[in-house]
Design a protein around this motif. Structure first.
Motif, mmCIF file in Angstrom:
data_model
loop_
_atom_site.group_PDB
_atom_site.id
_atom_site.type_symbol
_atom_site.label_atom_id
_atom_site.label_comp_id
_atom_site.label_asym_id
_atom_site.label_seq_id
_atom_site.Cartn_x
_atom_site.Cartn_y
_atom_site.Cartn_z
ATOM 1 N N PHE A 1 33.203 28.438 48.706
ATOM 2 C CA PHE A 1 33.511 29.812 48.195
ATOM 3 C C PHE A 1 32.785 29.924 46.833
ATOM 4 O O PHE A 1 32.329 31.040 46.486
ATOM 5 N N GLY A 2 32.738 29.046 45.957
ATOM 6 C CA GLY A 2 32.500 29.284 44.553
ATOM 7 C C GLY A 2 30.811 29.257 44.488
ATOM 8 O O GLY A 2 30.414 29.541 43.453
ATOM 9 N N LEU A 3 30.297 28.982 45.859
ATOM 10 C CA LEU A 3 28.651 29.295 45.690
ATOM 11 C C LEU A 3 28.220 30.593 45.844
ATOM 12 O O LEU A 3 27.120 31.167 45.874
ATOM 13 N N THR A 4 29.314 31.693 46.058
ATOM 14 C CA THR A 4 28.961 33.019 45.930
ATOM 15 C C THR A 4 28.104 33.578 45.013
ATOM 16 O O THR A 4 28.272 32.996 43.948
ATOM 17 N N ASN A 5 27.283 34.507 45.358
ATOM 18 C CA ASN A 5 26.338 35.158 44.441
ATOM 19 C C ASN A 5 26.698 36.607 44.413
ATOM 20 O O ASN A 5 26.663 37.290 45.739
ATOM 21 N N CYS A 6 27.034 37.111 43.168
ATOM 22 C CA CYS A 6 27.474 38.514 43.328
ATOM 23 C C CYS A 6 26.272 39.413 43.492
ATOM 24 O O CYS A 6 24.950 39.104 43.078
ATOM 25 N N ALA A 7 26.538 40.759 43.690
ATOM 26 C CA ALA A 7 25.462 41.669 43.991
ATOM 27 C C ALA A 7 24.404 41.900 42.758
ATOM 28 O O ALA A 7 23.427 41.859 42.735
ATOM 29 N N GLU A 8 25.151 41.721 41.470
ATOM 30 C CA GLU A 8 24.372 42.175 40.254
ATOM 31 C C GLU A 8 23.554 40.863 40.191
ATOM 32 O O GLU A 8 22.142 41.310 39.714
ATOM 33 N N ARG A 9 23.751 39.712 40.092
ATOM 34 C CA ARG A 9 22.788 38.752 40.100
ATOM 35 C C ARG A 9 21.837 38.372 41.059
ATOM 36 O O ARG A 9 20.763 38.220 40.804
ATOM 37 N N THR A 10 22.042 39.071 42.107
ATOM 38 C CA THR A 10 21.208 38.940 43.488
ATOM 39 C C THR A 10 20.007 40.059 43.044
ATOM 40 O O THR A 10 18.757 39.440 43.115
ATOM 41 N N ALA A 11 20.282 40.982 42.445
ATOM 42 C CA ALA A 11 19.468 41.961 42.223
ATOM 43 C C ALA A 11 18.429 41.421 40.852
ATOM 44 O O ALA A 11 17.205 41.696 41.045
ATOM 45 N N ILE A 12 19.258 40.808 39.982
ATOM 46 C CA ILE A 12 18.392 40.438 38.630
ATOM 47 C C ILE A 12 17.545 39.105 38.998
ATOM 48 O O ILE A 12 16.330 39.149 38.717
ATOM 49 N N PHE A 13 18.258 38.367 39.767
ATOM 50 C CA PHE A 13 17.280 37.049 40.505
ATOM 51 C C PHE A 13 15.977 37.505 41.163
ATOM 52 O O PHE A 13 14.845 37.219 41.053
ATOM 53 N N LYS A 14 16.131 38.555 42.086
ATOM 54 C CA LYS A 14 15.115 39.074 42.851
ATOM 55 C C LYS A 14 14.311 39.635 41.984
ATOM 56 O O LYS A 14 12.811 39.557 42.008
#
Ligand SMILES: O=c1ccn([C@H]2C[C@H](O)[C@@H](CO)O2)c(=O)[nH]1
Ligand SMILES: [Zn+2]
Length: 134
Positions: free
Chosen positions: A51-64
């Protein structure tokens, strides 16, 4: 900021939310990030059996965006099915501020309750590279 582009960001965040990988929480979130140059990067939350490896929507967008060579951001819209406007987690607040403390943040829920703020306002006293100067 132009109302049309804010509406577009909101729509893109809602669409990105549909792509969320959330078998554990069943709580999809979507984000849409506008760069200073006018490009839009979207993100959804991506969970993991660990579970702790979850990436939030916000960070997914920023990392993309960062992995496409973009590091200057103008605004982000975030949508979740929350009672009031969705509230980004502390990790995402810190990551937003690494790049663009001045960026506008538009928070929504599905009922379109909204809150307008900025990255810096979301995390007073955020840690910066300057804190490593000695
Ligand atoms: O602003 C938020 C709040 C929560 N989540 C995700 C993390 C996890 O997958 C689920 C429940 O916390 O929602 C986000 O992506 N963004
Ligand atoms: Zn987060």
């Amino acid at each position: 900021m132009d109302k049309e582009i804010i509406e577009k960001l909101k729509k893109k965040a809602r669409e990105a939310r549909e792509k969320a990988y959330v078998p554990y929480s069943e709580f999809p979130v979507g984000a849409a990030l506008l760069t200073v140059g006018g490009n839009i990067y979207t993100g959804c939350n991506i969970e993991n059996a660990s579970f702790g490896l979850t990436n939030c929507a916000e960070r997914t967008a920023i990392f993309k965006a960062v992995s496409a060579g973009e590091t200057e951001f103008k605004a982000m819209a975030i949508v979740g099915d929350t009672p009031g406007p969705v509230s980004p987690c502390g990790a995402c607040r810190q990551v937003m501020n690494e790049f663009s403390p001045e960026m506008d943040i538009h928070l929504y829920n599905l009922a379109e309750d909204k809150e307008f703020t900025t990255a810096a306002e979301l995390l007073p006293g955020f840690f910066t590279s300057k804190d490593m100067d000695r």
